[in-house]
Design a protein around this motif. Structure first.
Motif, PDB file in Angstrom:
ATOM      1  N   CYS A 127      36.403  22.690  51.228  1.00 41.58           N
ATOM      2  CA  CYS A 127      35.096  22.432  50.612  1.00 41.58           C
ATOM      3  C   CYS A 127      34.075  23.480  51.024  1.00 41.58           C
ATOM      4  O   CYS A 127      33.249  23.912  50.219  1.00 41.58           O
ATOM      5  CB  CYS A 127      34.614  21.036  50.980  1.00 41.58           C
ATOM      6  N   LEU A 128      34.128  23.901  52.279  1.00 43.67           N
ATOM      7  CA  LEU A 128      33.209  24.934  52.755  1.00 43.67           C
ATOM      8  C   LEU A 128      33.439  26.239  51.999  1.00 43.67           C
ATOM      9  O   LEU A 128      32.494  26.959  51.679  1.00 43.67           O
ATOM     10  CB  LEU A 128      33.404  25.157  54.258  1.00 43.67           C
ATOM     11  N   GLY A 129      34.695  26.537  51.699  1.00 42.24           N
ATOM     12  CA  GLY A 129      35.009  27.740  50.927  1.00 42.24           C
ATOM     13  C   GLY A 129      34.828  27.574  49.429  1.00 42.24           C
ATOM     14  O   GLY A 129      34.913  28.540  48.679  1.00 42.24           O
ATOM     15  N   GLY A 130      34.590  26.323  48.986  1.00 40.54           N
ATOM     16  CA  GLY A 130      34.408  26.057  47.554  1.00 40.54           C
ATOM     17  C   GLY A 130      35.697  26.143  46.760  1.00 40.54           C
ATOM     18  O   GLY A 130      35.671  26.438  45.563  1.00 40.54           O
ATOM     19  N   HIS A 131      36.822  25.847  47.405  1.00 43.35           N
ATOM     20  CA  HIS A 131      38.130  25.999  46.765  1.00 43.35           C
ATOM     21  C   HIS A 131      38.599  24.670  46.162  1.00 43.35           C
ATOM     22  O   HIS A 131      39.171  23.823  46.856  1.00 43.35           O
ATOM     23  CB  HIS A 131      39.147  26.521  47.774  1.00 43.35           C
ATOM     24  N   LEU A 132      38.372  24.500  44.874  1.00 42.34           N
ATOM     25  CA  LEU A 132      38.670  23.251  44.181  1.00 42.34           C
ATOM     26  C   LEU A 132      40.158  22.912  44.206  1.00 42.34           C
ATOM     27  O   LEU A 132      40.543  21.776  44.514  1.00 42.34           O
ATOM     28  CB  LEU A 132      38.173  23.336  42.735  1.00 42.34           C
ATOM     29  N   ALA A 133      41.015  23.880  43.872  1.00 46.46           N
ATOM     30  CA  ALA A 133      42.454  23.611  43.795  1.00 46.46           C
ATOM     31  C   ALA A 133      43.010  23.177  45.148  1.00 46.46           C
ATOM     32  O   ALA A 133      43.829  22.257  45.227  1.00 46.46           O
ATOM     33  CB  ALA A 133      43.193  24.851  43.290  1.00 46.46           C
ATOM     34  N   CYS A 134      42.561  23.824  46.213  1.00 47.81           N
ATOM     35  CA  CYS A 134      43.023  23.461  47.560  1.00 47.81           C
ATOM     36  C   CYS A 134      42.551  22.055  47.934  1.00 47.81           C
ATOM     37  O   CYS A 134      43.305  21.270  48.518  1.00 47.81           O
ATOM     38  CB  CYS A 134      42.521  24.471  48.586  1.00 47.81           C
ATOM     39  N   ALA A 135      41.316  21.740  47.593  1.00 50.44           N
ATOM     40  CA  ALA A 135      40.784  20.411  47.897  1.00 50.44           C
ATOM     41  C   ALA A 135      41.560  19.334  47.141  1.00 50.44           C
ATOM     42  O   ALA A 135      41.904  18.284  47.709  1.00 50.44           O
ATOM     43  CB  ALA A 135      39.306  20.345  47.540  1.00 50.44           C
ATOM     44  N   LYS A 136      41.855  19.585  45.871  1.00 47.74           N
ATOM     45  CA  LYS A 136      42.628  18.622  45.078  1.00 47.74           C
ATOM     46  C   LYS A 136      44.006  18.388  45.685  1.00 47.74           C
ATOM     47  O   LYS A 136      44.483  17.255  45.774  1.00 47.74           O
ATOM     48  CB  LYS A 136      42.776  19.127  43.641  1.00 47.74           C
ATOM     49  N   LEU A 137      44.649  19.475  46.098  1.00 47.67           N
ATOM     50  CA  LEU A 137      45.978  19.366  46.691  1.00 47.67           C
ATOM     51  C   LEU A 137      45.936  18.527  47.964  1.00 47.67           C
ATOM     52  O   LEU A 137      46.798  17.654  48.174  1.00 47.67           O
ATOM     53  CB  LEU A 137      46.533  20.760  46.994  1.00 47.67           C
ATOM     54  N   LEU A 138      44.950  18.758  48.798  1.00 48.98           N
ATOM     55  CA  LEU A 138      44.814  17.998  50.044  1.00 48.98           C
ATOM     56  C   LEU A 138      44.541  16.521  49.763  1.00 48.98           C
ATOM     57  O   LEU A 138      45.103  15.634  50.409  1.00 48.98           O
ATOM     58  CB  LEU A 138      43.693  18.592  50.901  1.00 48.98           C
ATOM     59  N   LEU A 139      43.694  16.245  48.787  1.00 44.10           N
ATOM     60  CA  LEU A 139      43.401  14.863  48.423  1.00 44.10           C
ATOM     61  C   LEU A 139      44.649  14.174  47.875  1.00 44.10           C
ATOM     62  O   LEU A 139      44.906  13.001  48.164  1.00 44.10           O
ATOM     63  CB  LEU A 139      42.266  14.814  47.394  1.00 44.10           C
ATOM     64  N   ASP A 175      45.485  15.600  57.098  1.00 45.05           N
ATOM     65  CA  ASP A 175      44.277  15.254  57.849  1.00 45.05           C
ATOM     66  C   ASP A 175      44.315  15.727  59.305  1.00 45.05           C
ATOM     67  O   ASP A 175      43.693  15.127  60.171  1.00 45.05           O
ATOM     68  CB  ASP A 175      44.041  13.735  57.818  1.00 45.05           C
ATOM     69  N   MET A 176      45.018  16.810  59.577  1.00 42.97           N
ATOM     70  CA  MET A 176      45.014  17.364  60.927  1.00 42.97           C
ATOM     71  C   MET A 176      43.584  17.770  61.290  1.00 42.97           C
ATOM     72  O   MET A 176      42.886  18.386  60.480  1.00 42.97           O
ATOM     73  CB  MET A 176      45.939  18.577  61.022  1.00 42.97           C
ATOM     74  N   VAL A 177      43.134  17.427  62.495  1.00 41.50           N
ATOM     75  CA  VAL A 177      41.750  17.726  62.880  1.00 41.50           C
ATOM     76  C   VAL A 177      41.711  18.677  64.065  1.00 41.50           C
ATOM     77  O   VAL A 177      42.593  18.673  64.919  1.00 41.50           O
ATOM     78  CB  VAL A 177      40.967  16.434  63.227  1.00 41.50           C
ATOM     79  N   THR A 178      40.657  19.495  64.109  1.00 42.66           N
ATOM     80  CA  THR A 178      40.408  20.344  65.264  1.00 42.66           C
ATOM     81  C   THR A 178      39.722  19.502  66.335  1.00 42.66           C
ATOM     82  O   THR A 178      39.384  18.333  66.112  1.00 42.66           O
ATOM     83  CB  THR A 178      39.497  21.521  64.895  1.00 42.66           C
ATOM     84  N   LEU A 179      39.481  20.102  67.485  1.00 42.85           N
ATOM     85  CA  LEU A 179      38.826  19.368  68.570  1.00 42.85           C
ATOM     86  C   LEU A 179      37.425  18.899  68.182  1.00 42.85           C
ATOM     87  O   LEU A 179      36.914  17.919  68.722  1.00 42.85           O
ATOM     88  CB  LEU A 179      38.748  20.233  69.830  1.00 42.85           C
ATOM     89  N   ASN A 180      36.794  19.610  67.267  1.00 38.69           N
ATOM     90  CA  ASN A 180      35.460  19.182  66.823  1.00 38.69           C
ATOM     91  C   ASN A 180      35.505  18.413  65.507  1.00 38.69           C
ATOM     92  O   ASN A 180      34.497  18.294  64.803  1.00 38.69           O
ATOM     93  CB  ASN A 180      34.505  20.373  66.716  1.00 38.69           C
ATOM     94  N   GLY A 181      36.686  17.880  65.179  1.00 37.27           N
ATOM     95  CA  GLY A 181      36.791  16.941  64.065  1.00 37.27           C
ATOM     96  C   GLY A 181      36.838  17.534  62.682  1.00 37.27           C
ATOM     97  O   GLY A 181      36.648  16.819  61.689  1.00 37.27           O
ATOM     98  N   VAL A 182      37.091  18.834  62.559  1.00 37.25           N
ATOM     99  CA  VAL A 182      37.141  19.479  61.242  1.00 37.25           C
ATOM    100  C   VAL A 182      38.548  19.353  60.656  1.00 37.25           C
ATOM    101  O   VAL A 182      39.537  19.657  61.316  1.00 37.25           O
ATOM    102  CB  VAL A 182      36.751  20.968  61.349  1.00 37.25           C
TER     103      VAL A 182
END
Length: 281
Positions: free
Chosen positions: A66-78, A52-59
């Motif tokens: 999710c913006l890239g539509g990458h399911l496997a990466c999102a699952k790994l992060l979750l 959950d590292m965030v940029t200065l603008n909270g990203v």
């Protein structure tokens, strides 16, 4: 007078942030997630970088995946504890970005996290984003999880209104079939006004078929007919009053049921022909 050391450091930081457009603190984790690079992402997480590292603008990295539509990466992060409800400085959630990318499988994973539902106070609405971009599977998923088809976002109106403005024909059709109110738009401006204004003949036809009022007036006192010079759209509007009894009956039943009960119409013990009639199939 020369700046003191602390003041000098603060000024340097401010300059760096301004020049970089708030991206100075992006991490390799963010880049790997955005690009869908699963192996580097897994390696970085195994090295102890927080999901959950965030940029200065909270990203967060999950936003990027999710913006890239990458399911496997999102699952790994979750799986590594990423917050599915993280909100950036401009009010964007991972759910919103999943609707931008239009990946229904990714959206389905996010919706399994109960806290990932779109908060009503945010201006950035996932269903509006999906509707504008013709991501109909995402629209259907959100509605099936209890999102209000007639939710109004300040400055944008309802999802149906946004879809009409964007001439997203498939979204307009699905929203109407799933019970969106044909009259709810942006203030006094209806979806029909929006469709006519952008020259969306297909959208106009769909709206009229679902009972749109061709004589309604917006805040300027103008009807949809007042807004068009397109002869085909003019013809559609001028002949819309001649509905059959069958059409009128279907509209009356659908309006009486409303969005939530209309979604349950398939489980009613009715002949197939009546299901098809009621659901425009």
């Amino acid at each position: 007078m020369c700046c003191s050391w602390p003041q000098f450091v603060i000024k340097c930081v401010c300059v760096c942030v301004c020049v970089s457009g708030l991206w100075a603190d992006r991490t390799p984790l963010h880049d790997a997630a955005l690009q869908g690079r699963l192996l580097p992402l897994r390696r970085l997480l195994s090295q102890g970088l927080h999901a959950d590292m965030v940029t200065l603008n909270g990203v967060t990295p999950l936003h990027e995946a999710c913006l890239g539509g990458h399911l496997a990466c999102a699952k790994l992060l979750l799986d590594h504890g990423a917050n599915a409800s993280a909100v950036s400085a401009d009010g964007a959630t991972p759910l919103l970005y999943a609707c931008y990318s239009g990946n229904p499988a990714l959206l389905r994973v996010l919706l399994k996290h109960s806290s990932a539902h779109h908060p009503a106070h945010l201006l950035n609405s996932p269903i509006h984003a999906a509707a504008k971009r013709n991501h109909t599977e995402c629209v259907e998923l959100l509605l099936s999880h209890g999102v209000n088809a007639n939710m109004v976002v300040a400055g944008e109106g309802t999802p149906l209104y946004c879809a009409c403005e964007a001439r997203s024909t498939e979204s307009v059709q699905r929203l109407l079939l799933l019970g969106a109110d044909v009259h709810c738009g942006r203030g006094c401006d209806t979806p029909l006004h929006a469709a006519v204004r952008v020259g969306g003949a297909k959208e106009v036809e769909l709206l009229l078929e679902h009972g749109a009022d061709r004589k309604c007036r917006n805040s300027e006192g103008r009807t949809p007919l007042d807004l068009t010079t397109d002869n085909h759209i003019k013809h559609l509007l001028q002949t819309a009053g001649t509905r059959s009894l069958s059409q009128l009956s279907r509209l009356c039943i659908r309006q009486t049921l409303g969005q939530k009960r209309l979604n349950k119409a398939k489980v009613l013990h009715l002949p197939h022909i009546l299901h098809s009639y009621l659901l425009y199939q």
